[in-house]
Design an enzyme around this catalytic site. Sequence first.
Site, mmCIF file in Angstrom:
data_model
loop_
_atom_site.group_PDB
_atom_site.id
_atom_site.type_symbol
_atom_site.label_atom_id
_atom_site.label_comp_id
_atom_site.label_asym_id
_atom_site.label_seq_id
_atom_site.Cartn_x
_atom_site.Cartn_y
_atom_site.Cartn_z
ATOM 1 N N ASP A 53 0.813 -1.221 0.000
ATOM 2 C CA ASP A 53 0.000 0.000 0.000
ATOM 3 C C ASP A 53 0.843 1.266 0.000
ATOM 4 O OD1 ASP A 53 0.442 -0.760 2.966
ATOM 5 O OD2 ASP A 53 -0.242 1.316 3.080
ATOM 6 N N ASP A 81 6.117 0.368 2.866
ATOM 7 C CA ASP A 81 6.552 -0.830 3.585
ATOM 8 C C ASP A 81 6.291 -2.065 2.728
ATOM 9 O OD1 ASP A 81 3.786 -1.139 3.750
ATOM 10 O OD2 ASP A 81 3.703 -0.246 5.748
ATOM 11 N N GLU A 121 6.038 9.780 2.565
ATOM 12 C CA GLU A 121 5.658 8.421 2.148
ATOM 13 C C GLU A 121 4.587 8.463 1.064
ATOM 14 O OE1 GLU A 121 4.797 4.054 4.128
ATOM 15 O OE2 GLU A 121 4.361 5.852 5.303
#
Length: 507
Positions: free
Chosen positions: A84, A87, A484
């Site tokens: 997603d 990570d 991110e």
Amino acid sequence: MARLRCLFVLALLLAQLPGDAIAGRGHHGPAAHDYRDALAKSILFFEGQRSGRLPPSQRMSWRRDSGLSDGASAKVDLVGGYHDAGDNVKFGFPMAFSMTMLAWSVVEFGGLMKAELQHAREAVRWGADYLLKATAHPDTIYVQASSLLSSVGDATKDHACWERPEDMDTPRTVYKVDPGTPGSDVAAETAAALAAASLVFRKSDPAYASRLLARAKRVFAFADKHRGSYSTGLAADVCPYYCSYSGYQDELLWGAAWLHRATKSPSYLSYIQANGQVLGAGESDNTFGWDNKHAGARVLIAKSFLVQRLGALHEYKAHADAFICSMVPGTPTDQTQYTRGGLLFKLSDSNMQYVTSSAFLLLTYAKYLAFARQTVSCGGGGGVVTPQRLRAIARRQVDYLLGSNPAGMSYMVGYGARYPRRVHHRASSLPSVAAHPGRIGCSQGFAALYAGAANPNVLVGAVVGGPDLQDRFPDQRDDHEHSEPATYINAPLVGALAYLAHSYGQL
């Protein structure tokens, strides 16, 4: 602050450009950005998020196969899908929402994408194939045909490592929801994704579309019959990462809306009519994202009234209008906050997801309104809000994202001359397998997390969390709130960019 708000509203009004390519008229004047280039890159990003055995057509060549044993611990095949964000965990809840929004982008604006349409379809199929696996009839360990796998990978242990997906050695634990541990939110979102994807392939691959739709119906029936939030039974595993803070009611309405659109079945219309208010159709929340789907459901259902002239759903025009009025600066019910530079600001953590999802809803609702030759009345001095104004607000947000901001920075990696170089993303920040064939251990990678050098692998098309309320962006890899990227940031942006590229004659 009041003066700044007035100046910003005035700027939006001055920025309005007449017409809409979908309605047969293009924008006047030069485009602020190369929306076509941004569109291509926004789709390419999904290849950088792929898990599983990569196909020969893989264009993000620094990525390699990963997660090839996913599901093995539970004797099921869960290879594939998407990570997603930055990570290596595959969370089913945000992945399903990303696929719903990517499919919606194609459904609404795919006809404008030209050469990029095939790439967008491939991105949808990669996610849909995984969701089919996650909702397949399980083996003897998972005997319920209604059970639904919600995530793969131990998030706590994964976040304790900084390693490439190709090197993963953290536990790939499988979690599921079933009648004993219900998860109406993740199940109904998955049903929505499958139903939306079925519309993407209805003409190009009708057999695949039928399979997706049949699975969507079954999964939604499970979600509705066994009600409960997956955050309750799996709190220790999914929280605080992707807790369902808004509950599961919004997903049930959202899933029913997509099944109604995909099937035109009276049963889903009846479901919406009977359950809509209980499921929150009239609530005043105006934050649309991976957790809360109410605003999206209102806009989607309003289409049935505006475009299909389905009078039974007339109240959803009012529900959608209420959301729109809360998003338009200067109206009596305005709930918006903007940075000094003009960026919609909802939360400090990954704010750009709300920018892209809101821009998509504004453009999509403008399309429906234009078709029906209607406007929005915000009352109490709010005046009439036209489709043109909604497009202008949405375009201003996309332009900010692409570089029309105080920092002069694009928040899409690889677009423009200045963009984030230290993205919070494991695969991008570590040497590729081609450059460093040897394994990089769990703790070894943390040196890269805190290093000041640019990421060695450019995650082209990734949109990061974005600047703070003061339009500041430090471009630090360990600042996950701002640096991110995530699939649910890009997915709605794909549709918005397709519309803008076409409306300016770039497609």
